[in-house]
Scaffold this motif. Structure first.
Motif, short mmCIF file in Angstrom:
data_model
loop_
_atom_site.label_atom_id
_atom_site.label_comp_id
_atom_site.label_asym_id
_atom_site.label_seq_id
_atom_site.Cartn_x
_atom_site.Cartn_y
_atom_site.Cartn_z
N SER A 1 0.83 -1.21 0.00
CA SER A 1 0.00 0.00 0.00
C SER A 1 0.87 1.26 0.00
CB SER A 1 -0.95 0.00 1.19
OG SER A 1 -0.24 0.14 2.40
N LEU A 2 0.25 2.36 -0.39
CA LEU A 2 0.90 3.67 -0.36
C LEU A 2 0.76 4.27 1.03
CD1 LEU A 2 -0.55 5.07 -3.71
CD2 LEU A 2 1.81 4.34 -3.31
N LEU A 3 1.75 5.07 1.44
CA LEU A 3 1.65 5.77 2.72
C LEU A 3 0.54 6.80 2.61
CD1 LEU A 3 2.83 6.30 5.55
CD2 LEU A 3 4.39 7.93 4.47
N ASP A 4 -0.47 6.69 3.47
CA ASP A 4 -1.64 7.57 3.36
C ASP A 4 -1.45 8.94 4.00
OD1 ASP A 4 -1.52 6.40 5.86
OD2 ASP A 4 -3.67 6.16 6.07
N ASP A 5 -0.52 9.06 4.97
CA ASP A 5 -0.35 10.35 5.64
C ASP A 5 1.06 10.42 6.23
OD1 ASP A 5 -0.50 12.68 7.08
OD2 ASP A 5 -2.03 11.97 8.48
N VAL A 6 1.93 11.24 5.65
CA VAL A 6 3.30 11.33 6.13
C VAL A 6 3.37 11.89 7.55
CG1 VAL A 6 4.37 11.50 3.87
CG2 VAL A 6 3.69 13.58 5.05
N HIS A 7 2.32 12.53 8.02
CA HIS A 7 2.32 13.08 9.38
C HIS A 7 2.25 11.98 10.44
CE1 HIS A 7 1.05 16.49 6.85
NE2 HIS A 7 1.92 17.11 7.61
N ARG A 8 1.98 10.76 10.01
CA ARG A 8 1.96 9.62 10.94
C ARG A 8 3.37 9.14 11.26
NH1 ARG A 8 -1.65 5.22 8.33
NH2 ARG A 8 -1.29 4.21 10.32
N LEU A 9 4.37 9.56 10.47
CA LEU A 9 5.74 9.11 10.67
C LEU A 9 6.33 9.68 11.96
CD1 LEU A 9 7.17 9.49 7.07
CD2 LEU A 9 6.27 7.43 8.15
N GLU A 10 7.05 8.81 12.68
CA GLU A 10 7.70 9.27 13.90
C GLU A 10 9.19 9.44 13.67
OE1 GLU A 10 6.80 8.44 18.40
OE2 GLU A 10 7.57 6.65 17.41
N ARG A 11 9.81 8.45 13.05
CA ARG A 11 11.24 8.54 12.74
C ARG A 11 11.53 7.60 11.58
NH1 ARG A 11 11.25 6.12 17.17
NH2 ARG A 11 11.74 3.94 17.12
N CYS A 12 12.53 7.97 10.77
CA CYS A 12 12.93 7.17 9.61
C CYS A 12 14.45 7.01 9.62
CB CYS A 12 12.50 7.82 8.30
SG CYS A 12 10.72 7.94 8.07
N THR A 13 14.92 5.87 9.12
CA THR A 13 16.35 5.63 9.01
C THR A 13 16.64 4.98 7.66
OG1 THR A 13 16.14 3.47 10.07
CG2 THR A 13 16.72 5.32 11.49
#
Length: 191
Positions: free
Chosen positions: A123-135
Motif C-alpha cells: 500500500s501507499l503511505l496515506d499520511d506522512v504526518h503519521r511518521l515518527e522517525r525514519c532511518t
C-alpha cells in the motif's frame, strides 16, 4: 485434509484395524494461514519475543506453513534467515539472533494483517504526518528506508528508496513517498 502415517495406512490396508495409539483421541492441530498472524508489540502470531527460532520450532509454531533456511544480503554481509511460506509464497522472513532467539521478523506478504490501519505490504503511505522517525537501511539507503509510525512500538514500515534521494537527517519530505509502496514491515522485540 488429514494425513495418515505410513504404518497406519499399511495396518488399515492389511485389515489389521487401528493400532492402539491411533485409537487414542488427540487434539487436532489447526493449520494457520497468513491471516492468522496478528502483528503486535509482543510478536507475530505465535512467535513471541524471547522464542527460539529454528526450522523445527517454527514448523511446530506455524502448522500449515513451510519453513526453509535462506540468507539475506545486508551491507556486504550475508545473514542467515528462515523463510516462512504459505502455499509456496513467502510470508515472513525470520532473523535468528544469538542463541537462535528471534531478533526480528520481516512481514513480506499483504495477506498478513498490518498493525496499522490502511498501511500494509503493497500500500501507499496515506499520511506522512503519521511518521515518527525514519532511518536509511544499508549503505546510503541501498536497502531502502525504514519508518516507525506514531503509536506503534517495535514495528517499522519499509519502503524502497533510490540512492541519494534522502540524506537520512530528520524526516523525509512528503514528496519522497509519492508512488512508493510499503515493501515490508518489520517487528523487533521491544524492552
Amino acid at each position: 485434509m488429514a494425513r495418515l502415517s505410513t504404518s497406519l495406512a499399511i495396518a488399515l490396508l492389511l485389515g489389521g484395524g487401528l493400532p492402539a495409539l491411533a485409537q487414542t483421541p488427540t487434539a487436532a492441530v489447526r493449520e494457520l494461514s497468513p491471516r492468522d498472524l496478528r502483528v503486535s508489540r509482543g510478536g507475530v502470531g505465535p512467535i513471541r519475543a524471547g522464542v527460539k527460532v529454528d526450522l523445527g520450532s517454527l514448523t511446530t509454531l506455524l502448522p500449515g506453513m513451510e519453513v526453509a533456511a535462506s540468507s539475506r544480503r545486508v551491507e556486504n554481509a550475508s545473514l542467515r534467515i528462515l523463510v516462512v511460506s504459505y502455499v509456496g509464497v513467502p510470508v515472513l522472513e525470520v532473523l535468528p539472533g544469538p542463541g537462535d532467539v528471534v531478533q526480528s521478523i520481516r512481514v513480506v506478504s499483504a495477506d498478513v494483517p498490518s498493525p496499522s490501519e490502511n498501511l500494509t505490504v503493497g500500500s501507499l503511505l496515506d499520511d506522512v504526518h503519521r511518521l515518527e522517525r525514519c532511518t536509511l537501511q544499508g549503505a546510503g539507503g541501498a536497502d531502502g528506508i525504514a519508518c516507525s509510525l506514531k503509536g506503534i512500538d517495535g514495528i517499522s514500515f519499509l519502503f524502497p528508496l533510490a540512492e541519494g534521494r534522502w540524506d537520512g537527517k530528520g524526516l523525509p519530505a512528503a514528496t519522497l513517498f509519492e508512488g512508493l509502496r510499503v515493501s515490508a514491515f518489520e517487528w523487533r522485540p521491544t524492552p
